[in-house]
Design a protein around this motif. Structure first.
Motif, PDB file in Angstrom:
ATOM      1  N   THR A 107       0.793  -1.228   0.017  1.00 42.89           N
ATOM      2  CA  THR A 107       0.096   0.090   0.113  1.00 42.89           C
ATOM      3  C   THR A 107       0.927   1.426  -0.061  1.00 42.89           C
ATOM      4  OG1 THR A 107      -1.778  -1.142   1.113  1.00 42.89           O
ATOM      5  CG2 THR A 107      -1.685   1.095   1.287  1.00 42.89           C
ATOM      6  N   ARG A 108       1.994   1.242   0.633  1.00 48.90           N
ATOM      7  CA  ARG A 108       2.776   2.521   0.887  1.00 48.90           C
ATOM      8  C   ARG A 108       4.082   2.510  -0.087  1.00 48.90           C
ATOM      9  NH1 ARG A 108       1.887   4.522   6.600  1.00 48.90           N
ATOM     10  NH2 ARG A 108       0.331   3.545   7.418  1.00 48.90           N
ATOM     11  N   GLY A 109       4.104   1.548  -1.007  1.00 46.46           N
ATOM     12  CA  GLY A 109       5.096   1.303  -1.687  1.00 46.46           C
ATOM     13  C   GLY A 109       6.504   1.156  -1.380  1.00 46.46           C
ATOM     14  N   LEU A 110       6.686   0.494  -0.298  1.00 43.85           N
ATOM     15  CA  LEU A 110       7.975   0.045   0.268  1.00 43.85           C
ATOM     16  C   LEU A 110       8.887  -0.644  -0.422  1.00 43.85           C
ATOM     17  CD1 LEU A 110       9.731   0.583   3.107  1.00 43.85           C
ATOM     18  CD2 LEU A 110       8.556  -1.798   3.652  1.00 43.85           C
ATOM     19  N   PHE A 111       8.056  -1.484  -1.149  1.00 45.64           N
ATOM     20  CA  PHE A 111       9.135  -2.402  -2.042  1.00 45.64           C
ATOM     21  C   PHE A 111       9.320  -1.952  -3.278  1.00 45.64           C
ATOM     22  CE2 PHE A 111       6.097  -5.002   0.906  1.00 45.64           C
ATOM     23  CZ  PHE A 111       6.833  -4.987   2.048  1.00 45.64           C
ATOM     24  N   GLU A 112       8.707  -1.150  -3.913  1.00 46.15           N
ATOM     25  CA  GLU A 112       9.037  -0.647  -5.017  1.00 46.15           C
ATOM     26  C   GLU A 112      10.556  -0.039  -5.387  1.00 46.15           C
ATOM     27  OE1 GLU A 112       6.247   2.587  -5.977  1.00 46.15           O
ATOM     28  OE2 GLU A 112       4.372   1.302  -5.603  1.00 46.15           O
ATOM     29  N   GLY A 113      11.090  -0.686  -6.258  1.00 46.35           N
ATOM     30  CA  GLY A 113      12.537  -0.602  -6.682  1.00 46.35           C
ATOM     31  C   GLY A 113      13.584  -0.797  -5.507  1.00 46.35           C
ATOM     32  N   ARG A 114      12.893  -1.830  -4.673  1.00 44.89           N
ATOM     33  CA  ARG A 114      13.970  -2.251  -3.641  1.00 44.89           C
ATOM     34  C   ARG A 114      14.040  -3.848  -3.549  1.00 44.89           C
ATOM     35  NH1 ARG A 114      11.557   1.771  -0.148  1.00 44.89           N
ATOM     36  NH2 ARG A 114      13.227   3.498   0.063  1.00 44.89           N
ATOM     37  N   ALA A 115      15.472  -4.347  -3.459  1.00 47.57           N
ATOM     38  CA  ALA A 115      15.238  -5.710  -3.259  1.00 47.57           C
ATOM     39  C   ALA A 115      14.827  -6.232  -1.899  1.00 47.57           C
ATOM     40  CB  ALA A 115      16.592  -6.271  -3.778  1.00 47.57           C
ATOM     41  N   VAL A 116      14.183  -7.393  -1.705  1.00 48.38           N
ATOM     42  CA  VAL A 116      13.897  -7.968  -0.378  1.00 48.38           C
ATOM     43  C   VAL A 116      14.292  -9.227  -0.240  1.00 48.38           C
ATOM     44  CG1 VAL A 116      11.838  -8.524   1.201  1.00 48.38           C
ATOM     45  CG2 VAL A 116      11.594  -6.311  -0.475  1.00 48.38           C
ATOM     46  N   VAL A 117      15.011  -9.438   0.747  1.00 53.88           N
ATOM     47  CA  VAL A 117      15.300 -10.758   1.078  1.00 53.88           C
ATOM     48  C   VAL A 117      14.768 -11.460   2.335  1.00 53.88           C
ATOM     49  CG1 VAL A 117      17.619 -12.372   1.727  1.00 53.88           C
ATOM     50  CG2 VAL A 117      17.503 -10.576   0.094  1.00 53.88           C
ATOM     51  N   SER A 118      13.996 -12.663   2.377  1.00 55.36           N
ATOM     52  CA  SER A 118      13.143 -12.827   3.358  1.00 55.36           C
ATOM     53  C   SER A 118      13.148 -14.381   3.773  1.00 55.36           C
ATOM     54  CB  SER A 118      11.738 -12.532   2.922  1.00 55.36           C
ATOM     55  OG  SER A 118      10.685 -12.548   4.024  1.00 55.36           O
ATOM     56  N   MET A 119      13.362 -14.446   5.065  1.00 54.09           N
ATOM     57  CA  MET A 119      13.220 -15.870   5.696  1.00 54.09           C
ATOM     58  C   MET A 119      12.062 -16.478   5.834  1.00 54.09           C
ATOM     59  SD  MET A 119      15.612 -17.137   9.005  1.00 54.09           S
ATOM     60  CE  MET A 119      17.038 -16.208   8.297  1.00 54.09           C
ATOM     61  N   LEU A 120      11.707 -17.604   5.351  1.00 52.70           N
ATOM     62  CA  LEU A 120      10.672 -18.340   5.429  1.00 52.70           C
ATOM     63  C   LEU A 120       9.467 -18.120   4.664  1.00 52.70           C
ATOM     64  CD1 LEU A 120      10.278 -18.714   9.420  1.00 52.70           C
ATOM     65  CD2 LEU A 120      11.774 -19.863   7.979  1.00 52.70           C
ATOM     66  N   THR A 121       9.320 -16.951   3.733  1.00 50.67           N
ATOM     67  CA  THR A 121       8.416 -16.255   3.268  1.00 50.67           C
ATOM     68  C   THR A 121       8.083 -17.326   1.952  1.00 50.67           C
ATOM     69  OG1 THR A 121       9.059 -14.179   3.706  1.00 50.67           O
ATOM     70  CG2 THR A 121       7.621 -14.311   1.887  1.00 50.67           C
ATOM     71  N   GLY A 122       8.810 -18.149   1.606  1.00 55.17           N
ATOM     72  CA  GLY A 122       8.355 -19.146   0.418  1.00 55.17           C
ATOM     73  C   GLY A 122       7.806 -20.404   1.000  1.00 55.17           C
ATOM     74  N   GLU A 123       7.390 -20.389   2.232  1.00 54.66           N
ATOM     75  CA  GLU A 123       6.823 -21.553   2.722  1.00 54.66           C
ATOM     76  C   GLU A 123       5.511 -21.572   2.660  1.00 54.66           C
ATOM     77  OE1 GLU A 123       7.926 -22.141   7.024  1.00 54.66           O
ATOM     78  OE2 GLU A 123       9.893 -22.028   6.546  1.00 54.66           O
ATOM     79  N   PRO A 124       4.547 -22.496   2.103  1.00 48.13           N
ATOM     80  CA  PRO A 124       3.114 -22.350   1.692  1.00 48.13           C
ATOM     81  C   PRO A 124       2.268 -21.717   2.897  1.00 48.13           C
ATOM     82  CG  PRO A 124       4.217 -24.480   0.891  1.00 48.13           C
ATOM     83  CD  PRO A 124       5.304 -23.807   1.764  1.00 48.13           C
ATOM     84  N   GLU A 125       2.748 -22.327   4.214  1.00 46.10           N
ATOM     85  CA  GLU A 125       1.878 -21.792   5.350  1.00 46.10           C
ATOM     86  C   GLU A 125       1.742 -20.271   5.536  1.00 46.10           C
ATOM     87  OE1 GLU A 125       4.105 -25.443   6.906  1.00 46.10           O
ATOM     88  OE2 GLU A 125       4.296 -24.219   5.289  1.00 46.10           O
ATOM     89  N   TYR A 126       2.810 -19.481   4.712  1.00 40.65           N
ATOM     90  CA  TYR A 126       2.723 -18.080   5.011  1.00 40.65           C
ATOM     91  C   TYR A 126       2.404 -17.205   3.651  1.00 40.65           C
ATOM     92  CZ  TYR A 126       5.064 -19.898   9.142  1.00 40.65           C
ATOM     93  OH  TYR A 126       5.414 -20.574  10.280  1.00 40.65           O
ATOM     94  N   LEU A 127       2.782 -18.242   2.593  1.00 40.45           N
ATOM     95  CA  LEU A 127       2.522 -17.614   1.217  1.00 40.45           C
ATOM     96  C   LEU A 127       1.244 -17.635   0.720  1.00 40.45           C
ATOM     97  CD1 LEU A 127       4.435 -16.240  -0.950  1.00 40.45           C
ATOM     98  CD2 LEU A 127       4.848 -18.517  -1.964  1.00 40.45           C
TER      99      LEU A 127
END
Length: 405
Positions: free
Chosen positions: A247-267
């Motif tokens: 909503t606030r555009g935080l991720f636009e133009g920025r790389a994000v590295v994220s632990m666990l986010t690819g787990e189906p439980e959370y994705l």
């Protein structure tokens, strides 16, 4: 019909023998092997419902094949509600009242550490399935505790390998404010700085677990103007963070590295709001075609009419590793089981893994890839399996990190 006193006593003795015989047989090991399983079932259902199903699938398969040591395995489940004090109370009840042969489980790191301390004090084997804190096997490691899942150090090392390839110099970090989150941030910073000495960390946010003020957190991260973000939030906190960030555009133009986010439980709960292009650890269940995984996935779907989550794998592998330890030890004696766990090789849904003798950490790995959208749902793409054995410190380093025992 008359019965004299001698006949009466003889009959009573025979009856007593018949009553005592089953107890004697049980004492000699004919009864079930009991495993006490403690977890945060009501506090973390997204992960732990699949976990329990994976556990039950493995248990069913093991018992159908004859169990271990010629005996069936029985699990006694307890719910700690995410509270360390309740986990310790359950551990005491399982050992003293239920007479379990060993303990297992743990989800939150602070709960896992509490059970590990109990295990050390009471000299009972504890197979920690899920708690990711490195302290479980290093700073607070003990003879009686072993851990299955890749730790925060291991997953941070896997992600740093990818993060170091990015041009980003200024990093912001966000993690839940308890042992797991603090450990994840610590190792990511340390390992990335080692790989790229010119990086700097411009902001850190540590919201309370399960109570993130996502708007304020996103605003604080945006104010630091980072080139990239490292995220350790999960569950509902992750969902709130992603939605506010979008909503606030935080991720636009920025790389994000994220632990666990690819787990189906959370994705999966993010649906079409799932982030695109994040570098993550996770579980691309639909695309893994190794023989071990296909066999596991097919059996899981047949039993539960659902696809497995990562929790399913963790439950399945924990139970199978316990059965392997019982077989290797040839006994339920705690000291023999502990010795058997050291260097134990076991079959997992991801292939063979081993509990290292030096620190009791399993070499089970994780999948590293990127998030994408497919049919309105988050998935992992461009993934690879990172063998846990390649992301652990050397024996010399472990000796500095872990007390003797």
């Amino acid at each position: 019909m008359t019965i004299d006193r001698r006949s009466l006593l003889a009959g009573a003795s025979a009856g007593a023998a018949l009553i005592a015989a089953p107890a004697l047989v049980r004492a000699q090991g004919a009864g079930p092997i009991k495993v006490g399983e403690i977890n945060s079932y009501t506090a973390q259902p997204a992960f732990l419902k699949p976990y329990r199903q994976g556990w039950e699938l493995a248990l069913e398969q093991i018992n159908a094949a004859g169990g271990a040591l010629g005996r069936k395995i029985e699990t006694i489940f307890r719910d700690d509600g995410g509270k360390p004090e309740d986990a310790v109370r359950h551990a005491g009840d399982l050992i003293n009242a239920e007479k379990v042969d060993l303990l297992s489980g743990g989800f939150l790191s602070n709960v896992g550490l509490a059970i590990a301390d109990f295990a050390a004090q009471n000299k009972r084997l504890y197979v920690a399935s899920e708690p990711l804190s490195d302290a479980v096997v290093w700073a607070k490691g003990n003879r009686y505790t072993f851990r299955l899942r890749p730790s925060t150090y291991m997953q941070a090392a896997m992600l740093v390998e990818e993060a170091a390839k990015l041009p980003a110099k200024k990093w912001a970090l966000v993690a839940p404010n308890y042992e797991y989150g603090q450990s994840g941030v610590k190792w990511f910073k340390e390992l990335l700085k080692k790989a790229k000495p010119d990086v700097e960390f411009v902001a850190e946010q540590f919201p309370a677990l399960g109570r993130i003020d996502a708007g304020a957190t996103v605003q604080a991260l945006e104010a630091s103007k980072p080139d990239a973000i490292f995220n350790v939030t999960f569950g509902a906190d992750l969902s709130n963070f992603v939605r506010q960030g979008n909503t606030r555009g935080l991720f636009e133009g920025r790389a994000v590295v994220s632990m666990l986010t690819g787990e189906p439980e959370y994705l999966d709960p993010l649906g079409a709001e799932a982030p695109v292009g994040w570098i993550v650890t996770g579980y691309p269940h639909a695309d893994i075609q190794t023989p071990e995984h296909v066999k596991f996935r097919d059996a899981y779907k047949a039993k539960f009419n659902d696809y497995p989550r990562l929790g399913s794998v963790v439950g399945f592998d924990t139970m199978n590793s316990i059965a392997a330890a019982l077989t290797k030890a040839g006994s339920t004696d705690t000291e023999k089981l502990v010795d058997a766990m050291k260097g134990l090789k076991f079959a997992s849904a991801f292939g063979q893994a081993e509990y290292r003798a030096i620190d009791h950490q399993s070499t089970l790995g994780a999948f590293v890839g990127k998030t994408a959208l497919k049919d309105g749902k988050g998935v992992m793409v461009d993934w690879r399996y990172a063998d846990g054995a390649k992301y652990l410190p050397s024996d010399a380093e472990v000796k500095l990190l872990r007390p003797a025992g």
